[in-house]
Write an enzyme that holds these catalytic residues in place. Sequence first.
Site, PDB file in Angstrom:
ATOM      1  N   TYR A  18       0.808  -1.219   0.000  1.00  0.00           N
ATOM      2  CA  TYR A  18       0.000   0.000   0.000  1.00  0.00           C
ATOM      3  C   TYR A  18       0.847   1.277   0.000  1.00  0.00           C
ATOM      4  O   TYR A  18       0.297   2.375  -0.143  1.00  0.00           O
ATOM      5  CB  TYR A  18      -0.903   0.035   1.245  1.00  0.00           C
ATOM      6  CG  TYR A  18      -1.903  -1.082   1.326  1.00  0.00           C
ATOM      7  CD1 TYR A  18      -3.015  -1.117   0.488  1.00  0.00           C
ATOM      8  CD2 TYR A  18      -1.742  -2.115   2.250  1.00  0.00           C
ATOM      9  CE1 TYR A  18      -3.945  -2.150   0.563  1.00  0.00           C
ATOM     10  CE2 TYR A  18      -2.668  -3.158   2.332  1.00  0.00           C
ATOM     11  CZ  TYR A  18      -3.753  -3.164   1.490  1.00  0.00           C
ATOM     12  OH  TYR A  18      -4.675  -4.187   1.557  1.00  0.00           O
ATOM     13  N   HIS A  23      -3.986   6.693  -1.237  1.00  0.00           N
ATOM     14  CA  HIS A  23      -4.540   6.694   0.123  1.00  0.00           C
ATOM     15  C   HIS A  23      -3.448   6.871   1.173  1.00  0.00           C
ATOM     16  O   HIS A  23      -3.755   7.195   2.332  1.00  0.00           O
ATOM     17  CB  HIS A  23      -5.279   5.372   0.355  1.00  0.00           C
ATOM     18  CG  HIS A  23      -6.614   5.520   1.016  1.00  0.00           C
ATOM     19  ND1 HIS A  23      -7.307   6.705   1.126  1.00  0.00           N
ATOM     20  CD2 HIS A  23      -7.415   4.581   1.625  1.00  0.00           C
ATOM     21  CE1 HIS A  23      -8.452   6.505   1.752  1.00  0.00           C
ATOM     22  NE2 HIS A  23      -8.546   5.228   2.066  1.00  0.00           N
ATOM     23  N   TYR A  81      -5.198  -0.574   9.839  1.00  0.00           N
ATOM     24  CA  TYR A  81      -5.750  -0.193   8.547  1.00  0.00           C
ATOM     25  C   TYR A  81      -6.491   1.136   8.673  1.00  0.00           C
ATOM     26  O   TYR A  81      -6.944   1.526   9.754  1.00  0.00           O
ATOM     27  CB  TYR A  81      -6.657  -1.298   7.990  1.00  0.00           C
ATOM     28  CG  TYR A  81      -5.851  -2.437   7.416  1.00  0.00           C
ATOM     29  CD1 TYR A  81      -5.314  -2.350   6.138  1.00  0.00           C
ATOM     30  CD2 TYR A  81      -5.600  -3.574   8.178  1.00  0.00           C
ATOM     31  CE1 TYR A  81      -4.540  -3.387   5.622  1.00  0.00           C
ATOM     32  CE2 TYR A  81      -4.825  -4.611   7.676  1.00  0.00           C
ATOM     33  CZ  TYR A  81      -4.291  -4.504   6.385  1.00  0.00           C
ATOM     34  OH  TYR A  81      -3.514  -5.521   5.888  1.00  0.00           O
ATOM     35  N   ASN A  83      -9.398   2.281   8.007  1.00  0.00           N
ATOM     36  CA  ASN A  83     -10.760   2.352   8.538  1.00  0.00           C
ATOM     37  C   ASN A  83     -10.826   2.328  10.054  1.00  0.00           C
ATOM     38  O   ASN A  83     -11.868   2.657  10.628  1.00  0.00           O
ATOM     39  CB  ASN A  83     -11.608   1.203   7.984  1.00  0.00           C
ATOM     40  CG  ASN A  83     -11.847   1.327   6.494  1.00  0.00           C
ATOM     41  OD1 ASN A  83     -11.367   2.250   5.842  1.00  0.00           O
ATOM     42  ND2 ASN A  83     -12.594   0.384   5.954  1.00  0.00           N
ATOM     43  N   ASP A 108      -5.280  12.077   2.247  1.00  0.00           N
ATOM     44  CA  ASP A 108      -5.634  12.242   0.839  1.00  0.00           C
ATOM     45  C   ASP A 108      -7.041  12.822   0.736  1.00  0.00           C
ATOM     46  O   ASP A 108      -7.895  12.562   1.582  1.00  0.00           O
ATOM     47  CB  ASP A 108      -5.563  10.894   0.111  1.00  0.00           C
ATOM     48  CG  ASP A 108      -6.495   9.856   0.722  1.00  0.00           C
ATOM     49  OD1 ASP A 108      -6.370   9.572   1.935  1.00  0.00           O
ATOM     50  OD2 ASP A 108      -7.361   9.339   0.000  1.00  0.00           O
ATOM     51  N   ASN A 129     -13.031   7.263   5.395  1.00  0.00           N
ATOM     52  CA  ASN A 129     -13.247   6.383   6.540  1.00  0.00           C
ATOM     53  C   ASN A 129     -12.233   6.592   7.656  1.00  0.00           C
ATOM     54  O   ASN A 129     -12.559   6.415   8.839  1.00  0.00           O
ATOM     55  CB  ASN A 129     -13.238   4.926   6.090  1.00  0.00           C
ATOM     56  CG  ASN A 129     -14.460   4.572   5.271  1.00  0.00           C
ATOM     57  OD1 ASN A 129     -15.525   5.131   5.459  1.00  0.00           O
ATOM     58  ND2 ASN A 129     -14.295   3.653   4.332  1.00  0.00           N
TER      59      ASN A 129
END
Length: 205
Positions: A18, A23, A81, A83, A108, A129
């Site tokens: 990632y 993000h 993560y 969220n 972002d 989120n």
Amino acid sequence: MSDGPWLVVGLGNPGAQYAGNRHNVGQMVLDELARRTGASFSSRGGLLGRRPQAVSADVRLGTLPGGAPGPRVVLAKPTTYMNVSGGPVAALARYHDVPVERVVMVHDELDIPFADVRLKRGGGEGGHNGLRDTSKALGSKDYVRVRVGVGRPPGRQDPADFVLKDFSGPEKKDLPWLVDRAADAVEAVVLEGLEAAQLRFHTKV
């Protein structure tokens, strides 16, 4: 400005797969701030002996008039993560006794063109989120947001897929400049205050 530390958090997802995603641009900005201060992120001394859910670095950010070191700032990157970012943010704020008005979230933003940086305090989360979970965990939306523009997805591409893709080839050429500008915006917030920083970064040159 009042005494006391700031908490600056870069949002993103953990793991090498990632790291280059849109993000994760918030964490890219935190890496730049750490580079400027010569700091390294660590989970040492974390969240009251519990399993760390973030890596952090305690730094002095920027330079005050006369050459004195800038304010004390805790730079942090959740290792959860996106969220579920709120728990680590709230725990760090409690641990370092940082009030919500001195919490700065770097993230972002789809609703801002790529390479633009915008600043605000409070307001809605715009479907982000990581921000939604942070607002819930802090019990407040009144933290500062450094919003790093990644633009809207082309055509009918799902925004959720778009932010989990790496920046395009042309964007990667400008990405270092964008990360540098967002890091400057964070420094401006803690050194000059939000309104002065907004005047500087919201004005077209």
